[in-house]
Write a protein that holds these residues in place. Structure first.
Motif, PDB file in Angstrom:
ATOM      1  N   THR A   1      49.555  42.514  35.598  1.00  0.00           N
ATOM      2  CA  THR A   1      49.392  41.996  36.948  1.00  0.00           C
ATOM      3  C   THR A   1      48.184  42.671  37.606  1.00  0.00           C
ATOM      4  O   THR A   1      47.624  43.637  37.081  1.00  0.00           O
ATOM      5  N   PHE A   2      47.832  42.174  38.759  1.00  0.00           N
ATOM      6  CA  PHE A   2      46.686  42.707  39.490  1.00  0.00           C
ATOM      7  C   PHE A   2      46.857  44.194  39.792  1.00  0.00           C
ATOM      8  O   PHE A   2      45.921  44.975  39.670  1.00  0.00           O
ATOM      9  N   HIS A   3      48.058  44.601  40.154  1.00  0.00           N
ATOM     10  CA  HIS A   3      48.306  45.994  40.530  1.00  0.00           C
ATOM     11  C   HIS A   3      48.425  46.922  39.327  1.00  0.00           C
ATOM     12  O   HIS A   3      48.413  48.140  39.491  1.00  0.00           O
ATOM     13  N   GLU A   4      48.532  46.377  38.119  1.00  0.00           N
ATOM     14  CA  GLU A   4      48.611  47.201  36.914  1.00  0.00           C
ATOM     15  C   GLU A   4      47.242  47.512  36.321  1.00  0.00           C
ATOM     16  O   GLU A   4      47.137  48.292  35.388  1.00  0.00           O
TER      17      GLU A   4
ATOM     18  N   ARG B   1      43.983  49.343  35.744  1.00  0.00           N
ATOM     19  CA  ARG B   1      43.519  50.711  36.015  1.00  0.00           C
ATOM     20  C   ARG B   1      42.120  50.957  35.459  1.00  0.00           C
ATOM     21  O   ARG B   1      41.351  51.721  36.015  1.00  0.00           O
TER      22      ARG B   1
ATOM     23  N   GLY C   1      44.057  38.362  40.828  1.00  0.00           N
ATOM     24  CA  GLY C   1      44.224  38.514  42.270  1.00  0.00           C
ATOM     25  C   GLY C   1      44.719  37.228  42.921  1.00  0.00           C
ATOM     26  O   GLY C   1      45.622  37.244  43.752  1.00  0.00           O
TER      27      GLY C   1
ATOM     28  N   GLU D   1      48.364  36.471  42.660  1.00  0.00           N
ATOM     29  CA  GLU D   1      49.218  37.228  43.576  1.00  0.00           C
ATOM     30  C   GLU D   1      48.846  36.999  45.042  1.00  0.00           C
ATOM     31  O   GLU D   1      49.328  37.700  45.930  1.00  0.00           O
TER      32      GLU D   1
END
Length: 181
Positions: free
Chosen positions: A38-41, A43, A75, A78
């Motif tokens: 996902t977008f938040h994963e 790094r 992005g 989501e």
């Protein structure tokens, strides 16, 4: 009598010249689909490389997209506008005391002024940068200021910036008399 014979001959020709059926390989049901981060994963840059398509399938955009394109797609999935594509504030005219602030992740940003009120002149493209954050439209006089929100340059990199000459390209602002600023 002539028409049935012609029809039979046409049908026979079509049967002989019929193209081969298009076939594809069936998708493999035994292999589990690759997990898409996902977008938040995300790094590192390695997280922005897609898994690609399985053999015998046609890849989707999310399967084959890499880099910034993949970042943008993840992005949007989501509901996040990663490139902040909303229009600039056009409800007022920017002044030197109260300019229209334009956030930027890069050291340079291009922006288009359509005048005040909106669409009062054709688009005039202006360039703002970290070194020259304030720019004034030569047509309507609206003032824009770049707000750099990107990462600060770290000093642990061993880039030699001394051998790259800085060329300051003149703009219309260079020819404005100081009393008008």
């Amino acid at each position: 009598m002539f028409a049935p014979r012609l029809l039979a001959r046409t049908v026979a020709r079509r049967a002989v010249v019929a193209p081969r059926a298009f076939s594809t390989a069936l998708p493999r049901l035994s292999s589990a689909p690759a997990k898409i981060k996902t977008f938040h994963e995300i790094r590192t840059e390695a997280d922005l490389i897609g898994p690609g398509a399985k053999p015998g399938t046609v890849p989707s955009d999310i399967d084959q997209a890499t880099g910034l394109e993949r970042f943008e797609i993840l992005g949007k999935m989501e509901g996040i506008d990663v490139f902040d594509m909303k229009p600039l504030d056009a409800s007022r005219k920017g002044t030197m005391e109260d300019p229209i602030v334009v956030p930027s992740f890069g050291e340079e940003r291009y922006l288009g002024c359509t005048g005040f009120p909106v669409d009062s002149h054709t688009v005039i493209w202006l360039t703002t940068s970290k070194d020259r954050p304030v720019e004034r439209c030569p047509e309507c006089g609206s003032v824009y200021k770049m707000d750099y929100v990107g990462p600060e340059e770290s000093h642990d990199h061993h880039h030699d910036h001394h051998h790259q000459p800085q060329v300051d390209v003149p703009t219309m602002a260079d020819f404005v008399k100081p009393q008008y600023w």
